[in-house]
Design a protein around this motif. Structure first.
Motif, PDB file in Angstrom:
ATOM      1  N   GLU A  34      -1.385  -8.014   3.694  1.00  0.00           N
ATOM      2  CA  GLU A  34      -2.659  -8.214   3.001  1.00  0.00           C
ATOM      3  C   GLU A  34      -2.843  -7.199   1.875  1.00  0.00           C
ATOM      4  N   ARG A  35      -2.522  -5.952   2.166  1.00  0.00           N
ATOM      5  CA  ARG A  35      -2.668  -4.914   1.143  1.00  0.00           C
ATOM      6  C   ARG A  35      -1.692  -5.127  -0.008  1.00  0.00           C
ATOM      7  N   GLU A  38      -3.085  -7.634  -2.321  1.00  0.00           N
ATOM      8  CA  GLU A  38      -4.107  -7.036  -3.182  1.00  0.00           C
ATOM      9  C   GLU A  38      -3.470  -6.204  -4.298  1.00  0.00           C
ATOM     10  N   SER A  41      -1.952  -8.376  -6.860  1.00  0.00           N
ATOM     11  CA  SER A  41      -2.960  -9.035  -7.694  1.00  0.00           C
ATOM     12  C   SER A  41      -3.514  -8.064  -8.739  1.00  0.00           C
ATOM     13  N   THR A  65      -6.647   0.249  -1.742  1.00  0.00           N
ATOM     14  CA  THR A  65      -6.613  -0.690  -2.863  1.00  0.00           C
ATOM     15  C   THR A  65      -7.870  -0.611  -3.723  1.00  0.00           C
ATOM     16  N   ARG A  66      -8.994  -0.216  -3.142  1.00  0.00           N
ATOM     17  CA  ARG A  66     -10.211  -0.033  -3.963  1.00  0.00           C
ATOM     18  C   ARG A  66     -10.042   1.142  -4.916  1.00  0.00           C
TER      19      ARG A  66
END
Length: 182
Positions: A34-35, A38, A41, A65-66
């Motif tokens: 999932e990370r 991200e 992307s 990721t933020r």
């Protein structure tokens, strides 16, 4: 699985990379997937390079990721005419760890040194120029060696030529620009 029949391809490298990140970060493999989605992307050009990047570097990109998105926005604000993701991909550890004030100061110095050059695009193509001290020494050497050289013209039309004017310990790094000590 027989080691002799093992095919060392990008798919295998990617699986081993994910397993390494999961182990180092203490995360389930699904969360690493999932990370990574991200991260890719945010940094689309990273995907084809993933199998060849050090696991520690990819783990750092996946860690938060933020924070990665925030730093990417900061880089874009410093170099609005550049593809910030491309700068990040070429020097991920430097872009993750370096103080943004230092990166901003480097951008300002580059703009002062070569005012007629699109510094945003130049840094996108050659982020190692963020080592402005090394770049400045190479510029001086270029001017000493070829006094009639139009540096602005060279940097607009053949910026990689500057790397030919590097000397000894002042070589502009190609792998990763070292972070400053604070």
């Amino acid at each position: 699985m027989n080691e002799r029949n093992l095919v060392w391809n990008n798919d295998l490298k990617l699986r081993l990379l994910k397993a390494s990140i999961a182990e180092k970060a203490g995360l389930p493999l699904e969360e690493v997937d999932e990370r990574l989605i991200e991260v890719v992307s945010l940094l689309p050009g990273l995907l084809p390079r993933l199998p060849n990047i050090k696991a520690n570097t990819v783990a750092q990109l996946c860690a938060d990721t933020r924070a990665l998105a925030h730093r990417l926005l900061q880089v874009k604000s410093i170099f609005p005419g550049a593809d910030a993701a491309q700068i990040f991909i070429q020097h991920p550890v430097y872009m993750l760890k370096q103080d943004m004030g230092i990166i901003r100061a480097a951008a300002d110095r580059l703009r002062d040194l070569i005012p007629d050059v699109d510094v945003d695009k130049l840094v996108e193509e050659h982020p190692q120029l963020l080592d402005v001290d090394g770049f400045e020494l190479a510029l001086r050497h270029a001017k000493e060696t070829l006094p009639s050289l139009d540096v602005g013209h060279m940097m607009r039309y053949n910026p990689s030529m500057i790397f030919g004017f590097q000397r000894g310990a002042q070589l502009i790094p190609y792998d990763e620009v070292p972070t400053s000590t604070q």
